[in-house]
Motif scaffolding. Structure first.
Motif, short mmCIF file in Angstrom:
data_model
loop_
_atom_site.label_atom_id
_atom_site.label_comp_id
_atom_site.label_asym_id
_atom_site.label_seq_id
_atom_site.Cartn_x
_atom_site.Cartn_y
_atom_site.Cartn_z
N ALA A 52 0.84 -1.19 0.00
CA ALA A 52 0.00 0.00 0.00
C ALA A 52 0.88 1.24 0.00
N VAL A 53 0.44 2.25 -0.77
CA VAL A 53 1.22 3.47 -0.93
C VAL A 53 0.32 4.68 -0.73
N LEU A 54 0.82 5.67 -0.01
CA LEU A 54 0.15 6.96 0.10
C LEU A 54 1.05 8.04 -0.49
N LEU A 55 0.45 9.03 -1.12
CA LEU A 55 1.19 10.18 -1.61
C LEU A 55 0.27 11.38 -1.69
N SER A 56 0.87 12.56 -1.74
CA SER A 56 0.12 13.80 -1.91
C SER A 56 0.25 14.25 -3.36
N TYR A 57 0.08 15.56 -3.59
CA TYR A 57 0.14 16.09 -4.96
C TYR A 57 1.55 16.46 -5.37
N THR A 58 2.51 16.37 -4.47
CA THR A 58 3.87 16.86 -4.73
C THR A 58 4.66 15.94 -5.64
N SER A 59 4.44 14.65 -5.55
CA SER A 59 5.20 13.67 -6.34
C SER A 59 4.31 13.00 -7.37
N ARG A 60 4.98 12.35 -8.33
CA ARG A 60 4.27 11.58 -9.35
C ARG A 60 4.62 10.10 -9.20
N LEU A 61 3.59 9.26 -9.20
CA LEU A 61 3.79 7.82 -9.15
C LEU A 61 3.62 7.28 -10.56
N VAL A 75 -3.12 2.24 -3.92
CA VAL A 75 -2.51 3.56 -3.88
C VAL A 75 -3.56 4.55 -3.40
N GLY A 76 -3.26 5.23 -2.30
CA GLY A 76 -4.16 6.23 -1.76
C GLY A 76 -3.63 7.62 -2.04
N MET A 77 -4.29 8.35 -2.91
CA MET A 77 -3.91 9.74 -3.18
C MET A 77 -4.52 10.62 -2.09
N CYS A 78 -3.66 11.28 -1.32
CA CYS A 78 -4.12 12.18 -0.26
C CYS A 78 -4.25 13.59 -0.84
N THR A 100 -5.58 -0.79 -7.16
CA THR A 100 -6.66 0.15 -6.89
C THR A 100 -6.09 1.51 -6.50
N VAL A 101 -6.60 2.56 -7.14
CA VAL A 101 -6.19 3.92 -6.81
C VAL A 101 -7.40 4.70 -6.33
N THR A 102 -7.30 5.31 -5.17
CA THR A 102 -8.38 6.17 -4.67
C THR A 102 -7.83 7.57 -4.43
N LYS A 286 -11.28 11.46 4.95
CA LYS A 286 -11.58 10.86 3.65
C LYS A 286 -10.52 9.85 3.24
N VAL A 287 -9.26 10.13 3.55
CA VAL A 287 -8.19 9.17 3.26
C VAL A 287 -8.42 7.88 4.02
#
Length: 296
Positions: A52-61, A75-78, A100-102, A286-287
């Motif tokens: 499982a991976v979390l990231l914000s808007y700063t990086s690109r996966l 993958v959880g987009m915060c 799965t990406v949320t 929400k995350v």
């Protein structure tokens, strides 16, 4: 409830402390990195064998990073997720490989609305600057055009209506809820031509203002961009900006070019106005809800 074996946040994701503690109940191992990774290889190294991976808007996966980490299943987009095209995760690759990406939406809009009201009032009344029309005026009777009537655009329209503005909007289609409020649905060029102030509230990487649109917008206008990227083509925007016009953006991302920060017709606070303490609470809730929904 099931649990992840290993959950990695590859960068700071603005979760409140209570949410970070909750994460520890949702995975056997949780790793939270305090800084932003340099490139996709470092991202892959941080993820490693995590599922499982979390990231914000700063990086690109990217697909390349995910290919190096075959255990990823979530993958959880915060941060905001509107479409695969505007996302900072390669959602097409993820979908094709069973990942799965949320993402989340509508967590920082209140702060953005407060920002545009504050800046517009300062401009019209002349607080700390010359009044836009030479003498102070109210929002009352102002012709306001909203481009993109999603959640934030709708909230801005409602705020402007509260202060007595006349509201028109452009969107993919006419909205019955907006019609019931008395908001007029107009073609884009017609809206631009007749509005005193225009708010662009568009998804990231959505560009609607081209040469023709700036010709329709004309002179002595105020343009707000509340999106995460410029809503315009650069060349006609720069030409329009040299005339008797003003542009307001909260972030450099919305403005587009760092050298425009010193432009006399640009007002950019260079702060993400949606990042408030209340927004972090909404984001965290929400995350966690997305993770719990995936785990069942």
């Amino acid at each position: 409830m099931n649990k992840f074996k290993k959950l990695v946040s590859i960068e700071p994701v603005s979760l409140i402390p209570q949410a970070e503690e909750k994460l520890k109940t949702l995975a056997d191992e949780v790793v939270m990195y305090p800084d932003v990774p340099m490139d996709e290889d470092e991202i892959a190294a941080r993820i490693g064998d995590a599922d499982a991976v979390l990231l914000s808007y700063t990086s690109r996966l990217t697909a390349n990073s995910m290919k190096q980490c075959p255990n990823i299943r979530y993958v959880g987009m915060c941060c905001s997720l509107y479409s695969p095209e505007s996302a900072n995760v390669d959602i097409r690759y993820a979908e094709a490989n069973g990942i799965t990406v949320t993402g989340i939406r509508d967590y920082g809009d209140e702060g953005v609305v407060e920002y545009v009201v504050s800046e517009l009032v300062r401009c019209l009344h002349g607080f700390g600057q010359e009044a836009w029309e030479g003498i102070p005026r109210e929002i009352t009777g102002l012709k306001v055009g909203v481009v993109g009537l999603g959640k934030s655009g709708g909230m801005i329209a409602d705020a402007m209506k509260f202060f007595g503005a006349k509201i028109a909007y452009f969107a993919r289609s006419e909205k019955e809820a907006a019609k019931a409020k008395g908001y007029r649905f107009l073609p884009l060029c017609e809206l631009l031509a007749e509005s005193d102030v225009v708010f662009c509230c568009l998804n990231k990487n959505t560009v609607l203002l081209h040469e023709q649109e700036f010709q329709c917008l004309g002179n002595h206008k105020i343009l707000f961009n509340t999106g995460l990227s410029p809503a315009w083509d650069e060349a006609p925007f720069l030409k329009w900006l040299e005339k008797d016009n003003l542009c307001y953006c909260d972030t450099l991302g919305a403005l587009g070019k760092e050298d425009l920060l010193s432009h006399p017709h640009v007002h950019c606070v260079n702060v993400s106005t949606g990042r408030t303490s209340q927004a972090f609470v909404r984001l965290s809730e929400k995350v966690l809800a997305n993770i719990e929904g995936f785990l069942g």
